[in-house]
Write an enzyme that holds these catalytic residues in place. Structure first.
Site, PDB file in Angstrom:
ATOM      1  CB  THR A  54      -0.900  -0.008   1.254  1.00 60.59           C
ATOM      2  OG1 THR A  54      -1.533   1.260   1.385  1.00 60.59           O
ATOM      3  CG2 THR A  54      -0.093  -0.266   2.530  1.00 60.59           C
ATOM      4  CG  ASP A  55      -1.119   5.004  -0.950  1.00 61.95           C
ATOM      5  OD1 ASP A  55      -1.678   4.365  -0.033  1.00 61.95           O
ATOM      6  OD2 ASP A  55      -1.714   5.885  -1.618  1.00 61.95           O
ATOM      7  CD  GLU A  56      -3.386   3.628   4.474  1.00 66.20           C
ATOM      8  OE1 GLU A  56      -3.165   3.433   5.679  1.00 66.20           O
ATOM      9  OE2 GLU A  56      -4.517   3.724   3.991  1.00 66.20           O
ATOM     10  CE1 TYR A 106      -3.554  -2.617   5.594  1.00 67.11           C
ATOM     11  CE2 TYR A 106      -3.253  -0.273   5.142  1.00 67.11           C
ATOM     12  CZ  TYR A 106      -3.397  -1.576   4.690  1.00 67.11           C
ATOM     13  OH  TYR A 106      -3.382  -1.836   3.335  1.00 67.11           O
ATOM     14  CE  LYS A 161      -0.241  -4.598   2.882  1.00 68.27           C
ATOM     15  NZ  LYS A 161      -0.696  -5.911   2.314  1.00 68.27           N
TER      16      LYS A 161
HETATM   17  P1  NAD Z   1     -10.033  -7.094   2.059  1.00 72.30           P
HETATM   18  O1  NAD Z   1     -10.024  -6.845   3.526  1.00 72.30           O
HETATM   19  O2  NAD Z   1     -11.241  -6.778   1.269  1.00 72.30           O
HETATM   20  O3  NAD Z   1      -9.713  -8.646   1.780  1.00 72.30           O
HETATM   21  C1  NAD Z   1      -8.711  -9.342   2.472  1.00 72.30           C
HETATM   22  C2  NAD Z   1      -8.919 -10.832   2.189  1.00 72.30           C
HETATM   23  O4  NAD Z   1      -7.870 -11.549   2.873  1.00 72.30           O
HETATM   24  C3  NAD Z   1     -10.248 -11.391   2.720  1.00 72.30           C
HETATM   25  O5  NAD Z   1     -10.849 -12.206   1.749  1.00 72.30           O
HETATM   26  C4  NAD Z   1      -9.838 -12.204   3.937  1.00 72.30           C
HETATM   27  O6  NAD Z   1     -10.695 -13.300   4.191  1.00 72.30           O
HETATM   28  C5  NAD Z   1      -8.450 -12.669   3.533  1.00 72.30           C
HETATM   29  N1  NAD Z   1      -7.594 -12.993   4.691  1.00 72.30           N
HETATM   30  C6  NAD Z   1      -7.424 -12.266   5.821  1.00 72.30           C
HETATM   31  N2  NAD Z   1      -6.582 -12.904   6.664  1.00 72.30           N
HETATM   32  C7  NAD Z   1      -6.204 -14.053   6.034  1.00 72.30           C
HETATM   33  C8  NAD Z   1      -5.342 -15.112   6.382  1.00 72.30           C
HETATM   34  N3  NAD Z   1      -4.682 -15.127   7.564  1.00 72.30           N
HETATM   35  N4  NAD Z   1      -5.176 -16.132   5.505  1.00 72.30           N
HETATM   36  C9  NAD Z   1      -5.841 -16.128   4.320  1.00 72.30           C
HETATM   37  N5  NAD Z   1      -6.685 -15.154   3.946  1.00 72.30           N
HETATM   38  C10 NAD Z   1      -6.856 -14.115   4.783  1.00 72.30           C
HETATM   39  O7  NAD Z   1      -8.749  -6.345   1.488  1.00 72.30           O
HETATM   40  P2  NAD Z   1      -8.549  -5.615   0.088  1.00 72.30           P
HETATM   41  O8  NAD Z   1      -9.040  -4.235   0.194  1.00 72.30           O
HETATM   42  O9  NAD Z   1      -9.026  -6.505  -0.984  1.00 72.30           O
HETATM   43  O10 NAD Z   1      -6.950  -5.536   0.058  1.00 72.30           O
HETATM   44  C11 NAD Z   1      -6.205  -6.615  -0.478  1.00 72.30           C
HETATM   45  C12 NAD Z   1      -4.725  -6.287  -0.339  1.00 72.30           C
HETATM   46  O11 NAD Z   1      -4.427  -5.082  -1.037  1.00 72.30           O
HETATM   47  C13 NAD Z   1      -4.270  -6.053   1.103  1.00 72.30           C
HETATM   48  O12 NAD Z   1      -3.005  -6.637   1.262  1.00 72.30           O
HETATM   49  C14 NAD Z   1      -4.182  -4.544   1.231  1.00 72.30           C
HETATM   50  O13 NAD Z   1      -3.201  -4.190   2.168  1.00 72.30           O
HETATM   51  C15 NAD Z   1      -3.786  -4.153  -0.171  1.00 72.30           C
HETATM   52  N6  NAD Z   1      -4.227  -2.822  -0.608  1.00 72.30           N
HETATM   53  C16 NAD Z   1      -5.535  -2.439  -0.492  1.00 72.30           C
HETATM   54  C17 NAD Z   1      -5.945  -1.209  -0.982  1.00 72.30           C
HETATM   55  C18 NAD Z   1      -7.388  -0.755  -0.889  1.00 72.30           C
HETATM   56  O14 NAD Z   1      -7.687   0.387  -1.240  1.00 72.30           O
HETATM   57  N7  NAD Z   1      -8.321  -1.594  -0.471  1.00 72.30           N
HETATM   58  C19 NAD Z   1      -5.017  -0.353  -1.573  1.00 72.30           C
HETATM   59  C20 NAD Z   1      -3.685  -0.769  -1.656  1.00 72.30           C
HETATM   60  C21 NAD Z   1      -3.300  -2.004  -1.192  1.00 72.30           C
HETATM   61  O1  DAU Z   2      -4.122   4.056   0.465  1.00 68.59           O
HETATM   62  C1  DAU Z   2      -4.360   2.678   0.339  1.00 68.59           C
HETATM   63  C2  DAU Z   2      -5.214   2.221   1.498  1.00 68.59           C
HETATM   64  O2  DAU Z   2      -6.526   2.713   1.259  1.00 68.59           O
HETATM   65  C3  DAU Z   2      -5.230   0.712   1.674  1.00 68.59           C
HETATM   66  O3  DAU Z   2      -3.937   0.265   1.994  1.00 68.59           O
HETATM   67  C4  DAU Z   2      -6.214   0.295   2.780  1.00 68.59           C
HETATM   68  O4  DAU Z   2      -6.304  -1.109   2.842  1.00 68.59           O
HETATM   69  C5  DAU Z   2      -7.579   0.878   2.435  1.00 68.59           C
HETATM   70  O5  DAU Z   2      -8.484   0.583   3.471  1.00 68.59           O
HETATM   71  C6  DAU Z   2      -7.481   2.384   2.224  1.00 68.59           C
HETATM   72  O6  DAU Z   2      -7.175   3.042   3.469  1.00 68.59           O
HETATM   73  P1  DAU Z   2      -7.929   4.388   3.916  1.00 68.59           P
HETATM   74  O7  DAU Z   2      -7.826   4.515   5.379  1.00 68.59           O
HETATM   75  O8  DAU Z   2      -7.485   5.543   3.089  1.00 68.59           O
HETATM   76  O9  DAU Z   2      -9.436   3.996   3.431  1.00 68.59           O
HETATM   77  P2  DAU Z   2     -10.858   4.261   4.094  1.00 68.59           P
HETATM   78  O10 DAU Z   2     -11.871   3.902   3.059  1.00 68.59           O
HETATM   79  O11 DAU Z   2     -10.986   3.646   5.441  1.00 68.59           O
HETATM   80  O12 DAU Z   2     -10.874   5.831   4.284  1.00 68.59           O
HETATM   81  C7  DAU Z   2     -10.670   6.710   3.186  1.00 68.59           C
HETATM   82  C8  DAU Z   2     -10.651   8.122   3.762  1.00 68.59           C
HETATM   83  O13 DAU Z   2     -11.976   8.445   4.212  1.00 68.59           O
HETATM   84  C9  DAU Z   2      -9.756   8.287   4.972  1.00 68.59           C
HETATM   85  O14 DAU Z   2      -9.161   9.571   4.940  1.00 68.59           O
HETATM   86  C10 DAU Z   2     -10.694   8.183   6.162  1.00 68.59           C
HETATM   87  C11 DAU Z   2     -11.988   8.748   5.623  1.00 68.59           C
HETATM   88  N1  DAU Z   2     -13.222   8.151   6.186  1.00 68.59           N
HETATM   89  C12 DAU Z   2     -13.349   6.803   6.184  1.00 68.59           C
HETATM   90  C13 DAU Z   2     -14.481   6.205   6.706  1.00 68.59           C
HETATM   91  C14 DAU Z   2     -14.625   4.702   6.724  1.00 68.59           C
HETATM   92  C15 DAU Z   2     -14.245   8.975   6.657  1.00 68.59           C
HETATM   93  O15 DAU Z   2     -14.134  10.213   6.627  1.00 68.59           O
HETATM   94  N2  DAU Z   2     -15.377   8.383   7.176  1.00 68.59           N
HETATM   95  C16 DAU Z   2     -15.530   7.024   7.235  1.00 68.59           C
HETATM   96  O16 DAU Z   2     -16.581   6.556   7.756  1.00 68.59           O
END
Ligand code: NAD
Ligand code: DAU
Length: 363
Positions: free
Chosen positions: A138-140, A164, A168
């Site tokens: 992630t960019d985080e 988190y 990562k």
């Molecule tokens: P998500 O939470 O929707 O899905 C995670 C999946 O992993 C689920 O299906 C869960 O059951 C599975 N999982 C959790 N623990 C496990 C374990 N111990 N063994 C096997 N499976 C397990 O997450 P997402 O949003 O799809 O993110 C996927 C990946 O991409 C993550 O690694 C996250 O850090 C990364 N990522 C997410 C975002 C975003 O915006 N959502 C952005 C950048 C990177």
């Molecule tokens: O940047 C990549 C990341 O983006 C991934 O690595 C994470 O897995 C993914 O969850 C996401 O993280 P964020 O914390 O940015 O996503 P989230 O959707 O939780 O929140 C997006 C922004 O919105 C953040 O600044 C917090 C804000 N927010 C979020 C929620 C859930 C609100 O203001 N209200 C809310 O209820």
């Protein structure tokens, strides 16, 4: 000859979109996928319904921490690449309970690395060199930017600020170490905020759509002026395909959507899309439901991605413009009530109560 990919976390949001894209009819020559997922609260088999009967998709319910299971899958399916999506992914959950983030994101990734090393030791030189370990990060991990800072590049130092992102970043260090020390052909990707179909409604976009339609408040953290870069999940899938096909082992690639937006502007855009596509019965705008709530502790102010490296080296660019992608996403959620209803379990309701209705955030 190795010919299968092991996708971990492929029942989650991005993993499921990746698997569906990999096995899409437009990709008839795709190699089979073994999909290992523990089905935590975020995993949803309903998302994989379109490939449930596809012989190229084998779902395995299990944990990436189960070394014996992972080793067996690598051996039995002669796996040629691992794409590791499995993670605890929600920042707010990491603040309320970091343990699972350490266990899955750090220890689980270490376990995959070790199983991969063991498997590689049984392969010949050609298969070993062709193997890929893709760590979906992630960019985080880079921390937070000031308004005028340049975007994150691949050489920006890590500065994670939530449990988190720290978990990562730790996993990324282990992956890098495995490349440098043992030659594990690993590649790490750092992607910005994804949006699109099949996202669990704890994240900003689907949560706002869900709450709006139920007449509930739209909880904006703090002043709502935090900035995220948004990427449609289909573009993340295409970026990962490019990384698998052409990425160089030992490298990291940033992936972004060139779509920096303030949270409040995303929420307002969602409200106007909903006003148009599914108007409120009383004729008022959904924006009337916006409520400012207590900020996330340690809330990162801004993320932005410099993606010149992946564009130049792998020829990848995002295809979906943010405004069109968000419209399509709203459309998808409006047409897929059953998918959301299927995950409105007791446990999910309990999370909403914990995060939004009790304690500090309930102002
Ligand atoms: P998500 O939470 O929707 O899905 C995670 C999946 O992993 C689920 O299906 C869960 O059951 C599975 N999982 C959790 N623990 C496990 C374990 N111990 N063994 C096997 N499976 C397990 O997450 P997402 O949003 O799809 O993110 C996927 C990946 O991409 C993550 O690694 C996250 O850090 C990364 N990522 C997410 C975002 C975003 O915006 N959502 C952005 C950048 C990177
Ligand atoms: O940047 C990549 C990341 O983006 C991934 O690595 C994470 O897995 C993914 O969850 C996401 O993280 P964020 O914390 O940015 O996503 P989230 O959707 O939780 O929140 C997006 C922004 O919105 C953040 O600044 C917090 C804000 N927010 C979020 C929620 C859930 C609100 O203001 N209200 C809310 O209820």
């Amino acid at each position: 000859m190795v010919n299968t990919i092991l996708v971990t976390g492929g029942a989650g949001f991005i993993g499921a979109n990746f698997v569906l894209d990999w096995l899409a009819p437009s990709n008839p020559d795709a190699c089979p996928v073994v999909n290992l997922d523990a089905l935590t609260y975020a995993g949803n088999l309903a998302s994989l319904e379109p490939v449930a009967r596809d012989p190229r998709h084998r779902f395995v319910h299990g944990d990436i921490n189960d070394r014996a299971l992972v080793s067996r899958l690598l051996r039995e399916h002669r796996v040629g690449a691992i794409v590791n999506f499995a993670a605890e992914s929600h920042v707010d959950r990491s603040i309320l309970g970091p343990d699972a983030f350490v266990q899955t994101n750090i220890v689980g990734t270490f376990n995959l690395i070790e199983a991969a090393r063991e498997w590689l030791s049984t392969l010949g030189a050609t298969d070993r060199a062709a193997f890929r370990f893709i760590q979906v990060s992630t960019d985080e991990v880079f921390g937070a930017l000031e308004p005028d800072d340049p975007p994150f590049s691949e050489t920006t130092p890590f500065s994670p600020r939530s449990p988190y992102s720290a978990s990562k970043a730790s996993a990324d260090h282990l992956v890098q170490a495995a490349w440098h020390t043992y030659g594990l052909p690993a590649i790490i990707t750092h992607c910005s905020n994804n949006y699109g179909p099949l996202q669990f409604p704890e994240k900003l976009v689907p949560l706002m759509i869900r709450n709006a339609r139920r007449g509930e408040r739209l909880p904006v953290y703090g002043d709502g002026r935090q900035v995220r870069d948004w990427l449609h999940v289909s573009d993340h899938a295409s970026a990962l395909r490019a990384v698998l096909a052409r990425g160089r082992p030992g490298q990291t690639y940033n992936i972004g959507g060139s779509a920096e937006r303030e949270n409040l502007s995303v929420v307002n855009l969602l409200c106007s899309l909903l006003d148009e596509l599914s108007p409120r019965a009383d004729g008022a705008s959904y924006a009337a439901q916006i409520a400012y709530v207590t900020d996330r502790p340690g809330h990162d102010r801004r993320y932005a991605i410099d993606q010149r490296k992946i564009a130049a080296e792998l020829g990848w660019e995002p295809a979906v413009a943010f405004e069109q992608g968000l419209r399509d996403t709203v459309d998808w959620y409006l047409g897929n009530d059953a998918w959301i209803a299927g995950i409105e379990t007791g446990a999910y309701r309990q999370w909403l109560d914990t995060n939004y209705r009790s304690g500090e955030r309930a102002r």
